[in-house]
Design a protein around this motif. Structure first.
Motif, PDB file in Angstrom:
ATOM      1  N   GLY A   7       0.835  -1.202   0.000  1.00 21.00           N
ATOM      2  CA  GLY A   7       0.000   0.000   0.000  1.00 21.00           C
ATOM      3  C   GLY A   7       0.875   1.261   0.000  1.00 21.00           C
ATOM      4  O   GLY A   7       0.650   2.190  -0.779  1.00 21.00           O
ATOM      5  N   LEU A  36       2.589   1.691  -3.386  1.00 20.68           N
ATOM      6  CA  LEU A  36       1.663   2.204  -4.405  1.00 20.68           C
ATOM      7  C   LEU A  36       1.379   3.688  -4.179  1.00 20.68           C
ATOM      8  O   LEU A  36       1.356   4.473  -5.127  1.00 20.68           O
ATOM      9  CB  LEU A  36       0.357   1.402  -4.393  1.00 20.68           C
ATOM     10  CG  LEU A  36       0.454  -0.029  -4.899  1.00 20.68           C
ATOM     11  CD1 LEU A  36      -0.840  -0.780  -4.629  1.00 20.68           C
ATOM     12  CD2 LEU A  36       0.778  -0.063  -6.394  1.00 20.68           C
ATOM     13  N   MET A  64       1.423  -6.250  -9.200  1.00 15.09           N
ATOM     14  CA  MET A  64       1.867  -6.378  -7.815  1.00 15.09           C
ATOM     15  C   MET A  64       3.023  -7.362  -7.693  1.00 15.09           C
ATOM     16  O   MET A  64       3.973  -7.128  -6.951  1.00 15.09           O
ATOM     17  CB  MET A  64       0.711  -6.864  -6.930  1.00 15.09           C
ATOM     18  CG  MET A  64      -0.445  -5.913  -6.812  1.00 15.09           C
ATOM     19  SD  MET A  64       0.042  -4.219  -6.454  1.00 15.09           S
ATOM     20  CE  MET A  64       0.983  -4.403  -4.949  1.00 15.09           C
TER      21      MET A  64
HETATM   22  P1  ADP Z   1      -5.719  -1.054   3.492  1.00 15.31           P
HETATM   23  O1  ADP Z   1      -6.090   0.365   3.814  1.00 15.31           O
HETATM   24  O2  ADP Z   1      -6.804  -1.803   2.770  1.00 15.31           O
HETATM   25  O3  ADP Z   1      -5.118  -1.828   4.631  1.00 15.31           O
HETATM   26  P2  ADP Z   1      -3.176  -0.899   1.935  1.00 15.31           P
HETATM   27  O4  ADP Z   1      -2.554   0.336   2.414  1.00 15.31           O
HETATM   28  O5  ADP Z   1      -2.482  -2.195   2.208  1.00 15.31           O
HETATM   29  O6  ADP Z   1      -4.693  -0.996   2.349  1.00 15.31           O
HETATM   30  O7  ADP Z   1      -3.431  -0.812   0.345  1.00 15.31           O
HETATM   31  C1  ADP Z   1      -4.188   0.243  -0.218  1.00 15.31           C
HETATM   32  C2  ADP Z   1      -4.703  -0.163  -1.579  1.00 15.31           C
HETATM   33  O8  ADP Z   1      -3.598  -0.504  -2.436  1.00 15.31           O
HETATM   34  C3  ADP Z   1      -5.608  -1.391  -1.616  1.00 15.31           C
HETATM   35  O9  ADP Z   1      -6.948  -1.079  -1.322  1.00 15.31           O
HETATM   36  C4  ADP Z   1      -5.410  -1.878  -3.057  1.00 15.31           C
HETATM   37  O10 ADP Z   1      -6.159  -1.108  -3.974  1.00 15.31           O
HETATM   38  C5  ADP Z   1      -3.936  -1.582  -3.302  1.00 15.31           C
HETATM   39  N1  ADP Z   1      -3.071  -2.753  -2.975  1.00 15.31           N
HETATM   40  C6  ADP Z   1      -2.131  -2.824  -1.991  1.00 15.31           C
HETATM   41  N2  ADP Z   1      -1.535  -4.030  -1.975  1.00 15.31           N
HETATM   42  C7  ADP Z   1      -2.106  -4.741  -2.972  1.00 15.31           C
HETATM   43  C8  ADP Z   1      -1.950  -6.080  -3.451  1.00 15.31           C
HETATM   44  N3  ADP Z   1      -1.075  -6.935  -2.906  1.00 15.31           N
HETATM   45  N4  ADP Z   1      -2.723  -6.478  -4.501  1.00 15.31           N
HETATM   46  C9  ADP Z   1      -3.610  -5.641  -5.069  1.00 15.31           C
HETATM   47  N5  ADP Z   1      -3.818  -4.376  -4.664  1.00 15.31           N
HETATM   48  C10 ADP Z   1      -3.090  -3.923  -3.621  1.00 15.31           C
END
Ligand code: ADP
Length: 191
Positions: free
Chosen positions: A36, A39, A68
């Motif tokens: 996350g 990204l 990813m």
């Molecule tokens: P959360 O607030 O759901 O705990 P993260 O900070 O881990 O989320 O991730 C935020 C967003 O980034 C997710 O909602 C998704 O859109 C994207 N994302 C992160 N990791 C992944 C992954 N391994 N596969 C697909 N999308 C991901």
């Protein structure tokens, strides 16, 4: 006892995964790799990948597996990850990602996959009370539903591999942290 840490943390949104990941990475001298965060950094930099990922994230959807897997493959191959070990937070999120991670690490294996277990009703309450702008009731339900649908099958995947450790995520951050350390140390003794 194995060398550098190789760990995956699982847990519903609101389970305290991010906070515990930072503390555990420090405790074990390993890298905290949050997909996350990676990204969001790409979005902030305004790269092509960031622009596409940003749209997907805003919808509350998942970024495609091949994107990813590419990002994580590149990150784990860097010398610092090899030397210090890693704690993955937010990856894998689908069975395809989990299979790719297994292949990427082979012949080595993860030390353990730790699921911070917090019941659905409790994470709902926690997310509503933290009140982030993107935590509308609708967004919360969508992300939780996606987790049940796409990510909870990983629990069976890793259980079948004998890697799964479940830690009770109810209680204070310190209590949960202490439980995590006990569980991780025990799993590493076994691995
Ligand atoms: P959360 O607030 O759901 O705990 P993260 O900070 O881990 O989320 O991730 C935020 C967003 O980034 C997710 O909602 C998704 O859109 C994207 N994302 C992160 N990791 C992944 C992954 N391994 N596969 C697909 N999308 C991901």
């Amino acid at each position: 006892m194995s060398g550098p840490l190789k760990l995956v943390l699982l847990g519903r949104q609101g389970a305290g995964k991010g906070t515990q990941a930072v503390r555990l990475a420090e405790r074990y001298g390993a890298l905290h790799i949050s997909t996350g965060d990676m990204l969001r950094a790409a979005v902030a930099e305004g790269t092509e990948m960031g622009r596409k990922a940003g749209e997907i994230m805003d919808r509350g959807d998942l970024v495609p597996d091949e994107v990813m897997i590419g990002i994580v493959d590149e990150r784990l191959a860097k010398p610092d990850a090899v030397e210090h070990g890693f704690l993955l937070d937010g990856f894998p999120r689908t069975v395809a990602q989990a299979q790719a991670l297994d292949a990427l690490l082979a012949p080595a294996r993860l030390d353990a996959v730790v699921n911070i277990d917090v019941p659905l009703d409790e994470v709902r309450d926690r997310m509503r009370s933290r009140g982030r702008a993107d935590d509308t009731d609708e967004a919360i339900e969508r992300r939780l539903a996606l987790y049940e649908e796409q990510t909870s099958p990983l629990i069976d995947h890793y259980e079948a591999e004998g890697l799964l450790v479940v830690v009770d995520g109810l209680g204070s951050m310190d209590e949960v942290f202490d439980r995590l350390v006990v569980a991780i140390d025990a799993a590493r003794e076994r691995s």
